[in-house]
Design an enzyme around this catalytic site. Structure first.
Site, mmCIF file in Angstrom:
data_model
loop_
_atom_site.group_PDB
_atom_site.id
_atom_site.type_symbol
_atom_site.label_atom_id
_atom_site.label_comp_id
_atom_site.label_asym_id
_atom_site.label_seq_id
_atom_site.Cartn_x
_atom_site.Cartn_y
_atom_site.Cartn_z
ATOM 1 N N ASP A 77 0.918 -1.218 0.026
ATOM 2 C CA ASP A 77 -0.076 -0.020 0.101
ATOM 3 C C ASP A 77 0.866 1.249 0.026
ATOM 4 O O ASP A 77 1.630 1.430 1.096
ATOM 5 C CB ASP A 77 -1.034 -0.250 1.347
ATOM 6 C CG ASP A 77 -1.984 1.422 1.328
ATOM 7 O OD1 ASP A 77 -1.659 2.115 0.592
ATOM 8 O OD2 ASP A 77 -2.547 1.289 2.244
ATOM 9 N N TYR A 173 -6.918 14.511 -9.370
ATOM 10 C CA TYR A 173 -5.952 13.914 -9.971
ATOM 11 C C TYR A 173 -5.025 14.583 -10.766
ATOM 12 O O TYR A 173 -3.721 14.508 -10.775
ATOM 13 C CB TYR A 173 -6.845 12.966 -11.146
ATOM 14 C CG TYR A 173 -5.976 12.248 -11.887
ATOM 15 C CD1 TYR A 173 -5.224 11.072 -11.503
ATOM 16 C CD2 TYR A 173 -5.816 12.593 -13.215
ATOM 17 C CE1 TYR A 173 -4.573 10.099 -12.514
ATOM 18 C CE2 TYR A 173 -4.955 11.703 -14.196
ATOM 19 C CZ TYR A 173 -4.355 10.569 -13.799
ATOM 20 O OH TYR A 173 -3.720 9.755 -14.581
#
Length: 273
Positions: A77, A173
């Site tokens: 992760d 983003y």
């Protein structure tokens, strides 16, 4: 420390990654897997890191059998610094070192700005920007520890969104990818004395499992959209494939790009020109 002059090497030697060890984050599928496959084909031993450890292990097994190189899968992760460090240590311990690190993991939820929560914004930056920082830091620590003159290469997967606005709903983003593009330049400056090069690769839209899932979640059926519309005014006249991007990543990781650092290469069919 200066990088080696590789002018005397043959083309085959420049492309070869034999004897080098690579980590690819988000490497169990899609663009990450395509990159891992090209690195393995060039001879690199691999650690494929992914949230899905089972899928990462399966991808590693497939690439090891196909290309005849050592490959392992690991749970990773990229928002968890300890998990990234553990995977980096495992690459060194089980593969014997670390010379290439590809920061590929990323997320791209489409949420209109007026509806976006701070939690969504923070999560996008945690994966796309902080994840690159942590990955690069852990890679650089191991590339430089006790190995004078060895150095390495860090490849950050940016996006054409790091050069311009992209589409409604992608403020987080686009912001995160501009951050990664800037970080690529700064990391190149800071890590050059350690013999570590840092390059970015900026793909345009490529149909991967993640991109297709994002489009489906937004209610968009890509099968109904002509490829020419997806590529807008691309001079190439076709949509990209994962391997189109993987080949550019291989160029960055290999000695073909030995005189380059700090740049972000557009792999977009000319769409951003």
């Amino acid at each position: 420390m200066s990088t080696a002059d590789v002018s005397g090497k043959s083309l085959a030697e420049l492309v070869s990654l034999r004897g080098r060890r690579a980590v690819v984050t988000g490497g169990a599928r899609g663009l990450g897997k395509a990159i891992a496959s090209r690195l393995a084909e060039a001879g690199a031993a691999l650690l494929i890191g992914d949230l899905d450890e089972e899928q990462a292990t399966a991808a590693a097994k497939e690439l090891a059998e196909r290309h005849g190189v050592p490959a392992i899968g690991a749970a990773m992760d990229v928002t968890d610094a300890a998990a990234v460090a553990t995977a980096a240590d495992r690459a060194v311990a089980e593969l014997g070192g670390l010379e290439i690190w590809v920061n590929n993991a990323g997320i791209f939820p489409a949420v209109p700005l007026l509806e976006m929560t701070e939690e969504t914004w923070d999560q996008v930056f945690a994966v796309n920007a902080r994840g690159v920082f942590v990955g690069a830091r852990e890679a650089a620590r191991r590339m430089s520890a006790g190995r004078p003159g060895r150095g390495g290469v860090i490849v950050n997967i940016v996006s054409t969104a790091g050069f311009r606005g992209s589409a409604p709903g992608l403020a987080a983003y686009v912001g995160s990818k501009h951050a990664v593009r800037g970080l690529t330049r700064e990391l190149a400056l800071e890590l050059a004395p350690l013999g570590i090069r840092v390059l970015g690769v900026a793909p345009s839209f490529v149909p991967t499992e993640g991109n297709l899932a994002m489009a489906a979640a937004a209610g968009v059926n890509l099968d109904e959209i002509p490829p020419t519309d997806l590529m807008l005014n691309s001079p190439i006249g076709r949509i990209g494939t994962p391997d189109d991007i993987a080949r550019v990543a291989l160029f960055c990781a290999s000695d073909l790009s030995a005189f380059m650092t700090g740049s972000t290469l557009l792999a977009d069919g000319g769409d951003t020109a």
